[in-house]
Every structure is written in C-alpha cells, then in structure tokens.
Scaffold this active site. Structure first.
Site, mmCIF file in Angstrom:
data_model
loop_
_atom_site.group_PDB
_atom_site.id
_atom_site.type_symbol
_atom_site.label_atom_id
_atom_site.label_comp_id
_atom_site.label_asym_id
_atom_site.label_seq_id
_atom_site.Cartn_x
_atom_site.Cartn_y
_atom_site.Cartn_z
ATOM 1 N N GLY A 180 31.062 -7.319 14.681
ATOM 2 C CA GLY A 180 30.928 -6.057 15.479
ATOM 3 C C GLY A 180 29.550 -5.122 15.241
ATOM 4 O O GLY A 180 28.740 -5.993 14.904
ATOM 5 N N ASN A 181 29.420 -4.195 15.777
ATOM 6 C CA ASN A 181 28.020 -3.270 15.437
ATOM 7 C C ASN A 181 28.838 -2.002 15.293
ATOM 8 O O ASN A 181 30.006 -1.653 15.660
ATOM 9 C CB ASN A 181 27.425 -3.520 16.821
ATOM 10 C CG ASN A 181 28.068 -3.009 18.021
ATOM 11 O OD1 ASN A 181 28.213 -1.883 18.286
ATOM 12 N ND2 ASN A 181 28.339 -4.029 19.048
ATOM 13 N N ARG A 182 27.895 -1.003 15.019
ATOM 14 C CA ARG A 182 28.076 0.036 14.776
ATOM 15 C C ARG A 182 28.105 1.245 15.666
ATOM 16 O O ARG A 182 28.252 2.608 15.578
ATOM 17 C CB ARG A 182 27.204 0.696 13.671
ATOM 18 C CG ARG A 182 27.178 0.067 12.261
ATOM 19 C CD ARG A 182 26.037 0.345 11.355
ATOM 20 N NE ARG A 182 26.044 1.675 11.183
ATOM 21 C CZ ARG A 182 24.885 2.363 10.603
ATOM 22 N NH1 ARG A 182 23.838 1.624 10.455
ATOM 23 N NH2 ARG A 182 24.997 3.809 10.658
#
Ligand code: CTP
Length: 411
Positions: free
Chosen positions: A216-218
């Site tokens: 995932g990412n932020r």
C-alpha cells in the site's frame, strides 16, 4: 461606519420526517451570521411547527401566499435571497420545482429566486430511484441548481437504503461554499461547474499479497475529497472513486469504493465515459504482486525470506489522457516528488499526456495525511501556477479554476 449586511438565506422545508434535521441546519446558518427566513410547506408543519422555525430563525414564518399580502412576500422573499436551500426536499417538491409549479409560498419563492438554489432531497429509496424523480433532478441540475445526493442508511421505519437527508453539517458546508463562490460582489448567479460531470479519484490502492497482507501507500485521500467537495459546491455532478480512505461520503457526491489499482481503473474508466473532467488524485500502486497467495505466507524454518515477484499495474492517467472518452475531456494528474520537483514534474506531464499536473513535494508537513499542501500546477500549454502552502481546500479550488477555462463548451 460600515454596515455589514448578513447574507440572506431562504430555508425551504418540505414535508418529510427529516424536517426536524433542518432545525440543526437552521441553527448552523444563523450562528454563522446568515439572516435566515424559513419557508415551510403546509405538510412540513405537521413535522415541525411554525413556532420552532420562528424562534430559531428570529424571523416570521409563513407558508401561504395569502399571508401579509401587502408585503407581496411570494415575490420579495425569492427576489431578495442570496441563497435558497430546500432541506428536506421531497420527491413532490423536486417535481414541482422542476416543472415550475407555484401553489404555495415555497414554490413561488423558487420561481422568483435568481440566486443559487441547493436541494437536499430525502425520501424512500424507491421514490429517489424512480425515473420521474431522476429526470426531475437532472432537469434541476441542468438549470444550475445544486442537488445534493441523498445519503445511504437507515430510513424511516426498518428500511435502509439511499434516501436519507445528508448530515446537516454537510448541507451547511455545501451552502457555505456555494454562497462564498457566488458572493453578490462578483455578480455570478450560476455555479460555474453546473451541468458538468467530473470524476475524482482519491486515496491509495492496496495490492493484496495474501489474505492478511498488501502493498500500500500513505495517501490519506484528503486532497481528493477536498476536490470532490469543491466541485460539488460549484454545481458539478461528482463521481468520487475512493480507495481505502475510510472517510465518510461527502454530501452531494456519488462515491464508488474500490481496493486495488485494477478496480480503480475499471471504476474510473466507467465514470469517465460521460465526464467533462477527470482528476487522478489517487496514489495508484505502480506494481502488484504477480501471484496472490490464497493462504497466509508462512515463515520458513531456514530463516530465509520469500522473494515477491511484482508485475506492473496499468497506468490509468496515461490511458485516460491517450484515449479520451470524449473530445475535449480535461485530464488532471498529481505527482508527488522528492527531488528535482519541477523538472521531474514537467517530464511527467509530457510522459503522461494530461492537461494539468499538480506537482507537490513530499515533505515533513506536506502531502501525506496532512491538512495542508503546497504545489505548482503545470499545464500542457506551458502555464505554471504556484499554489502557496495552505489548506487542501484552497488547492482544490485552484485546480477547478484551472480546469474551468479548458472545459469543452457546455452542451
Ligand atoms: N497514476 C495512475 N496509474 C498508475 C500510477 C499513477 O493513474 N499506475 C496516476 C496517479 O493517480 C497520479 C499520477 O499518475 O495522478 C502520478 O503518479 P506517479 O506514481 O507519480 O507517476 P509515475 O509515472 O509512477 O512516476 P514515478 O515512477 O516517477 O513515480
């Protein structure tokens, strides 16, 4: 001495159980310095009485054109308003407004008003989905009215579905923004994105590895939500394709929830088919695991770690730009860069082929999860618009300001 006149808001209330929630909207409007005249329909008074509206607004309340005839209120109230908001708007009220009927004070007010009009519908799902209601809503939107999409949830009795009046705080937010944009000083009376359909993607995709893990990412999704809300307040029909944000649905926006890049692509391309503009604010994973393990990947006894093979995800922004669903559709991308921000941004704009690229530097207080942002918006025609450090809402308004002159002529 400067005399500051309060913006004049007409709060129309039609007869539905959600009328009680309009008291909260009224309180928010009066407490934030608006002069509110409540115009309930006769049936609305079955739910909340005139005394309540009058006490909360500090203004007289009438429903009939025959009251105080010497003041001609059926004409004056609409003519003098800076904003008319109808909450709740029943199916019957939407039908009357769409067809220009004028059989009571509220419908007369709607016909005489030349200011922005916001409808917050509330009704049973079947009534909302009925083609008659949908056509009435389309008619009102085409004429420039802002019709907020009803919320999904518990309805009167045991039913649940689409049709709930959106949270009064959300309706208030839409009203405030609509009023801001249409301050009388600017003399603008129709929301500038009225009649337009825009698509915004928000959040970050998650690429599953096994049933408990993902890549995932932020991205928090806040910038995408700010863009969607701003477009709705400017009168657009908005489809928000969101990935993993956990943020509540904004009022007046159609939300499509997705998880992965592949799902996001499908939802965005579908919504883009009739869109005037598409803004890709989502952080889309460039890669996904080549194989999804149906069972949890376990540690090995030899102390080693598994090697995960990745494959490329489709580049949605590049695809949207190269293969526009409609001639003149405006495509906007975002780029978060850590080094050589502008040079990388320009190269990315050319590579992706979009019309505008919002370039921001990834830093301590900026971009991910924060309420603020700072950016430069690069345009394919060479224009560069710096947006100073400030709330994501301000950047959202600038993006729509830049999209607006690039839109194809309205049909
Ligand atoms: N984007 C997209 N599809 C992808 C990846 C990104 O549509 N598979 C969109 C994002 O929504 C954003 C823009 O492309 O609007 C910028 O994404 P970014 O990941 O920065 O671009 P890349 O081409 O991956 O550049 P880099 O490799 O330099 O990060």
């Amino acid at each position: 001495m400067t005399v500051v006149t309060k913006p004049k808001v007409v709060l129309g209330v039609s007869g539905g159980i959600a009328a009680y929630k309009a008291c909260e909207l009224l309180r928010r409007l009066t407490e934030s310095g608006h002069d509110v005249r409540v115009v309930p329909t006769d049936s609305a008074l079955h739910f909340v009485g005139a005394a309540t509206w009058s006490a909360l607004s500090g203004n007289p309340v009438s429903t009939e054109v025959w009251e105080s005839v010497h003041e001609v209120p059926h004409v004056r109230i609409g003519q003098g308003a800076d904003l008319v908001v109808v909450a709740p708007a029943t199916a019957d009220m939407l039908a009357k407004a769409a067809h220009g009927l004028a059989d009571d004070l509220l419908t007369n007010t709607l016909l005489t008003a030349r200011c922005p009009v916001v409808f917050a519908p509330a009704m049973h799902t079947e009534m909302w989905e009925h083609p008659a209601t949908q056509e009435n809503v389309a008619t009102l939107r085409r004429r420039g009215a802002v019709v907020i999409e009803p919320a999904v949830g518990r309805l009167t009795g045991v039913d649940t579905g689409k049709g709930r009046l959106p949270d009064p705080a959300e309706i208030f937010e839409v009203c405030r923004r609509v009023l801001n944009r249409h301050s009388l000083a600017r003399g603008v009376t129709t929301p500038d994105l009225a009649g337009r359909h825009v698509v915004v993607s928000a959040g970050g995709t998650r690429e599953p590895l096994d049933p408990v893990r993902y890549l995932g990412n932020r991205s928090s999704g806040k910038q995408g939500y700010a863009l969607a809300k701003a477009a709705a307040a400017r009168g657009a029909r908005v489809t928000l394709v969101e990935a993993n944000t956990g943020i509540a649905d904004p009022a007046g926006v159609d939300v499509v929830r997705v998880g992965t890049a592949v799902q996001l692509r499908e939802a965005v391309l579908k919504a883009a088919a009739d869109a005037d503009a598409v803004v890709m604010a989502a952080a889309v994973a460039d890669f996904r695991p080549a194989v999804y393990a149906p069972g949890k990947i376990k540690k090995k006894d030899d102390g080693g770690a598994p090697t995960i093979e990745l494959v490329r995800n489709p580049d949605i922004l590049a695809e949207l730009s190269a293969d526009r669903a409609l001639p003149g559709q405006v495509v906007v991308g975002f780029a978060a860069e850590t080094d050589d921000v502008l040079a990388n941004g320009r190269a990315k704009l050319a590579r992706k082929g979009c019309d505008l690229l919002v370039v921001n530097e990834v830093g301590e207080r900026k971009t991910f999860g924060s309420e603020e942002n700072e950016a430069v918006v690069l345009a394919s025609d060479g224009a560069e618009t710096p947006v100073p450090y400030g709330p994501k809402e301000a950047l959202a308004e600038t993006v729509w300001d830049l999209v607006l002159p690039r839109l194809r002529p309205s049909t």
